[in-house]
Design a protein around this motif. Structure first.
Motif, PDB file in Angstrom:
ATOM      1  N   GLU A 149       0.850  -1.187   0.000  1.00  0.00           N
ATOM      2  CA  GLU A 149       0.000   0.000   0.000  1.00  0.00           C
ATOM      3  C   GLU A 149       0.884   1.234   0.000  1.00  0.00           C
TER       4      GLU A 149
ATOM      5  N   ASN B 211      -4.537   4.939  -2.053  1.00  0.00           N
ATOM      6  CA  ASN B 211      -5.710   5.538  -1.404  1.00  0.00           C
ATOM      7  C   ASN B 211      -6.280   6.651  -2.269  1.00  0.00           C
TER       8      ASN B 211
ATOM      9  N   GLU C   3      -8.026   2.083  -3.117  1.00  0.00           N
ATOM     10  CA  GLU C   3      -8.728   1.973  -1.835  1.00  0.00           C
ATOM     11  C   GLU C   3      -9.595   3.203  -1.621  1.00  0.00           C
TER      12      GLU C   3
ATOM     13  N   ASP D 299     -11.681   0.648   2.285  1.00  0.00           N
ATOM     14  CA  ASP D 299     -10.760   0.892   3.394  1.00  0.00           C
ATOM     15  C   ASP D 299     -11.537   1.239   4.672  1.00  0.00           C
TER      16      ASP D 299
ATOM     17  N   LYS E 187     -11.067  -4.014   3.788  1.00  0.00           N
ATOM     18  CA  LYS E 187      -9.995  -3.871   4.767  1.00  0.00           C
ATOM     19  C   LYS E 187     -10.612  -3.484   6.108  1.00  0.00           C
TER      20      LYS E 187
HETATM   21 MG    MG Z   1      -5.591   2.613   2.882  1.00  0.00          MG
END
Ligand code: MG
Ligand code: C2E
Ligand code: MG
Ligand code: MG
Length: 286
Positions: free
Chosen positions: A59, A118, A150, A180, A201
């Motif tokens: 990530e 993200n 995400e 997320d 997640k």
């Molecule tokens: Mg994240």
């Protein structure tokens, strides 16, 4: 525990200062220059297979090295970027940076698995987002199947139909999608089943209580069971200790991320770790 670990990296930012509005205004202005002056950089945190310990992906996490204030965490500058409208530019920079880096790693024969980025809600709200993403993939030559985006559960909850349509287009390109901070946004099951999602997640707040609080355990187990039934991968975030890893494993979860496995790492560290994994016990050729 969290406060303690963050203090090491970001001593400057105690609570009072992050709330200080004058500082926020100044940082908002500084952020504008930060992008141009290369003060932003990315670290990469591995996601691991809890059974084998192998890295399954990375990530990308944005960092800001401020010339005077030192390291400013994304928890501080990401909201700032949203307020000042810089979030779209910042997001574009992160995407291009990740795809460029990812292509370099692949060319070097390093198996990155996937790289997750993200995405903030205002990025997804833009009409041009899908075209921009397609352009960046084309420009950098990073294959779409290695990229994952995400989006937080709470921003998905508040999004419009156009953004959901965009998610479908993005997934059709071969990019995977993860929700997320899952478990904090009150999404309904019927809503979830219609989203083009590959992965959930589980928010790290549930892991903190996974050892002692049966309600946190129940939440992790419920998310895991529901996500798996709907065909999603499920990852638990914020695993800091071996005990937490065991607890999460015993609840059925197979994928994790957290300081126990690795902190967010610099590019060079990732490359050398992946390089070692790529050549485990290579016999000499001659
Ligand atoms: Mg994240
Ligand atoms: P996130 O996407 O949920 O990222 C995970 C955060 O948890 C990261 O914090 C990571 O360093 C931290 N973390 C990982 N393992 C552990 C652990 O075991 N214990 C604890 N206490 N923390 C752990 P970070 O890098 O400070 O980022 C915070 C948030 O800022 C991210 O949460 C994400 O929402 C946002 N962010 C970071 N980079 C970007 C970016 O490029 N774009 C956007 N839009 N948001 C970003
Ligand atoms: Mg998260
Ligand atoms: Mg989070």
């Amino acid at each position: 525990y969290r406060a303690k670990t963050e203090q090491l990296d970001y001593c400057f930012f105690d609570k009072d200062l992050t709330d200080h509005s004058l500082l926020r205004v100044r940082l908002g202005n500084d952020l504008r220059d930060a992008l141009k002056q290369n003060q932003l950089f990315l670290q990469y945190q591995p996601l691991v297979d809890l059974h084998t310990g192998e890295w399954i992906g990375l990530e990308a996490l944005a960092r800001w090295q401020h010339p005077l204030e030192g390291n400013i965490p994304p928890g501080v500058f990401a909201p700032l970027a949203e307020r000042t409208g810089l979030v779209v530019q910042l997001g574009e920079w992160v995407l291009r940076q990740v795809c460029t880096q990812g292509r370099l790693w692949l060319e070097a024969g390093l198996d990155v698995g996937f790289i997750a980025v993200n995405i903030a809600a205002p990025q997804l709200s833009r009409t041009g987002f899908v075209a921009q993403l397609r352009q960046i993939l084309k420009e950098t030559g990073f294959p779409a199947r290695y990229l994952e985006l995400e989006i937080t559960e709470s921003s998905l909850m508040n999004t419009d139909q156009e953004s959901i349509d965009r998610l479908h287009e993005i997934r059709d390109m071969g990019v995977s999608l993860a929700i997320d901070d899952f478990g904090t946004g009150y999404s309904s099951l019927s809503y979830l089943k219609n989203l083009p999602i590959d992965k959930l997640k589980i928010d790290q707040s549930f892991v903190e209580g996974a050892l002692t609080d049966h309600r946190d355990q129940a939440v992790i187990r419920a998310i895991f069971d529901m996500g798996t039934s709907l065909g999603f991968d499920v990852v638990t975030e914020g695993i800091e200790t071996e005990e937490q890893e065991q607890a999460v494993l015993s609840l059925g979860c197979r994928m994790g991320q957290g300081f126990f496995f690795a902190r967010p790492l610099d590019v060079e560290t990732v490359a050398s770790a992946l390089g070692k994994a790529a050549r485990p016990t290579e016999p000499s050729t001659q």
